[in-house]
Design a protein around this motif. Structure first.
Motif, short mmCIF file in Angstrom:
data_model
loop_
_atom_site.label_atom_id
_atom_site.label_comp_id
_atom_site.label_asym_id
_atom_site.label_seq_id
_atom_site.Cartn_x
_atom_site.Cartn_y
_atom_site.Cartn_z
N GLN A 140 0.80 -1.22 0.00
CA GLN A 140 0.00 0.00 0.00
C GLN A 140 0.84 1.27 0.00
O GLN A 140 0.29 2.37 -0.11
CB GLN A 140 -0.91 0.02 1.24
N ILE A 141 2.16 1.14 0.14
CA ILE A 141 3.00 2.32 0.32
C ILE A 141 2.92 3.24 -0.89
O ILE A 141 2.87 4.48 -0.75
CB ILE A 141 4.47 1.91 0.59
N THR A 142 2.93 2.67 -2.10
CA THR A 142 2.95 3.51 -3.31
C THR A 142 1.67 4.32 -3.44
O THR A 142 1.67 5.38 -4.08
CB THR A 142 3.13 2.64 -4.55
N ASN A 143 0.58 3.86 -2.85
CA ASN A 143 -0.68 4.59 -2.91
C ASN A 143 -0.77 5.68 -1.84
O ASN A 143 -1.44 6.69 -2.05
CB ASN A 143 -1.87 3.63 -2.76
N ASN A 144 -0.11 5.45 -0.71
CA ASN A 144 -0.18 6.41 0.39
C ASN A 144 1.07 6.25 1.24
O ASN A 144 1.32 5.17 1.79
CB ASN A 144 -1.44 6.17 1.23
N GLY A 145 1.85 7.33 1.34
CA GLY A 145 3.09 7.28 2.09
C GLY A 145 2.91 7.00 3.57
O GLY A 145 3.86 6.57 4.24
N LEU A 146 1.69 7.19 4.10
CA LEU A 146 1.46 6.93 5.52
C LEU A 146 1.63 5.45 5.84
O LEU A 146 1.97 5.10 6.97
CB LEU A 146 0.06 7.40 5.92
N PHE A 147 1.42 4.60 4.85
CA PHE A 147 1.58 3.16 5.09
C PHE A 147 3.04 2.80 5.34
O PHE A 147 3.33 1.72 5.85
CB PHE A 147 1.04 2.36 3.90
N LEU A 148 3.97 3.68 5.01
CA LEU A 148 5.37 3.41 5.31
C LEU A 148 5.60 3.39 6.82
O LEU A 148 6.50 2.68 7.30
CB LEU A 148 6.27 4.46 4.65
N VAL A 149 4.80 4.14 7.57
CA VAL A 149 4.91 4.12 9.03
C VAL A 149 4.59 2.72 9.55
O VAL A 149 5.34 2.14 10.36
CB VAL A 149 3.96 5.16 9.66
N PHE A 150 3.48 2.16 9.08
CA PHE A 150 3.07 0.83 9.54
C PHE A 150 4.07 -0.23 9.08
O PHE A 150 4.39 -1.16 9.83
CB PHE A 150 1.67 0.52 9.02
N THR A 151 4.55 -0.09 7.86
CA THR A 151 5.52 -1.06 7.33
C THR A 151 6.83 -1.00 8.10
O THR A 151 7.44 -2.04 8.42
CB THR A 151 5.78 -0.79 5.84
N ALA A 152 7.31 0.21 8.40
CA ALA A 152 8.58 0.35 9.12
C ALA A 152 8.47 -0.24 10.53
O ALA A 152 9.41 -0.90 11.00
CB ALA A 152 8.97 1.82 9.18
#
Length: 311
Positions: free
Chosen positions: A95-107
């Motif tokens: 989902q990161i490419t659609n919304n950068g906020l998902f990088l928080v959850f992924t990290a």
């Protein structure tokens, strides 16, 4: 007018040097007040000492670098129109490419299994053993600190590092996600849409849950730190136990024991991105961490109270 005030006024009229003591000054503080003041000073000094160490700053730098590396890797992989949805990698990565906020959850999902608890293990393992190894432990036990207050101060400092480390990962991921990817409303795991503001709120809540998930490791590391006078041995033992538990949690034959491992419910924070939120695993995780904190915190206290301080 009292006799003391009459004599004082007469003395002033006659040019005497008699002075009434200023109210609230030169009065001995109650013992409880002195202990509270000393405890506050001890905690403040401990926090400053911990967060000024190069080792602590290096650990935080490594944690901050993980979201940067993940963000750059996803950006390079999808730069030619490719997709990250191949099923591999941490949760939310597609989902990161659609919304950068998902990088928080992924990290947070990427750092929680090893990097975050390893950092906590290093800080907690060195809490008592490091002081003993440096020869400063007995000087910290001067009155009115006492062993119990010193142990509580050490554990509070470790928990403060848990929170700071988690927020460093989350803030680094948020900054990288905002630079490399678009931001906006996001879709939950359940398929519903929430606003970006609500997504930020859930990101903060997830960071707090992740920090709380490390309380068991913090208590375990503190207990191990009371067993030895070698900071390196305590840190290595804590990290070794962490790796061992992670391996055991992946063996199917141990499924009956796995719900009692402190790491078993760590990734349950993903349920906060459902609509409605699934609370079952989250409650089990927080309850398990509280149990570990109580058991190993009590064991650390019992060991530290009986410990022969020679350094």
């Amino acid at each position: 007018m009292s006799r003391v005030e009459v004599r004082a006024s007469k003395g002033r009229g006659a040019g005497s040097n008699l002075r009434l003591p200023p109210r609230g000054r030169d009065q001995p503080q109650p013992a409880r007040s002195r202990r509270t003041t000393f405890l506050g000073t001890l905690l403040r000094n401990e926090l400053l000492t911990t967060f000024r160490r190069w080792r602590t700053l290096a650990l935080l730098a490594v944690l901050a670098a993980v979201p940067i590396l993940v963000g750059i890797a996803v950006k390079i992989e999808t730069g030619d129109g490719g997709s990250t949805g191949g099923g591999g990698g941490p949760a939310f990565i597609s989902q990161i490419t659609n919304n950068g906020l998902f990088l928080v959850f992924t990290a947070l999902a990427a750092t929680l299994p090893f990097f975050l608890p390893m950092s906590i293990g290093v800080i907690a393992g060195d809490a008592i053993a490091g002081e003993a190894n440096a020869g400063t432990l007995r000087y910290l036990l001067v009155a009115p600190a006492g062993r119990t207050r010193l142990l509580l101060t050490k554990y509070t400092t470790v928990m403060a590092f848990c929170l700071v480390a988690t927020l460093v990962v989350a803030l680094s991921a948020l900054a990288v996600g905002a630079i490399l990817f678009p931001l906006g409303d996001l879709t939950t795991i359940s398929g519903t849409r929430i606003t970006f503001a609500e997504g930020l709120g859930r990101a903060l809540l997830i960071a707090l849950v992740v920090a709380a998930s490390l309380t068991g490791v913090a208590a375990l590391g503190l207990f191990i730190s009371t067993l030895t006078n070698s900071g390196i041995a305590a840190m290595a033992t804590t990290v070794g136990l962490l790796i061992t538990v992670q391996i055991l949690d992946q063996i199917p034959q141990l499924h009956a024991l796995q719900p009692y491992f402190f790491s078993h419910y760590w990734l349950s924070f993903a349920d906060l991105m459902r609509e409605p939120v699934y609370w079952d695993a989250l409650v089990k995780n927080l309850g398990l961490q509280a149990l570990y904190a109580a058991v190993f915190g009590s064991a650390a206290w019992a060991r530290f109270m009986a410990k022969d301080i020679t350094a």
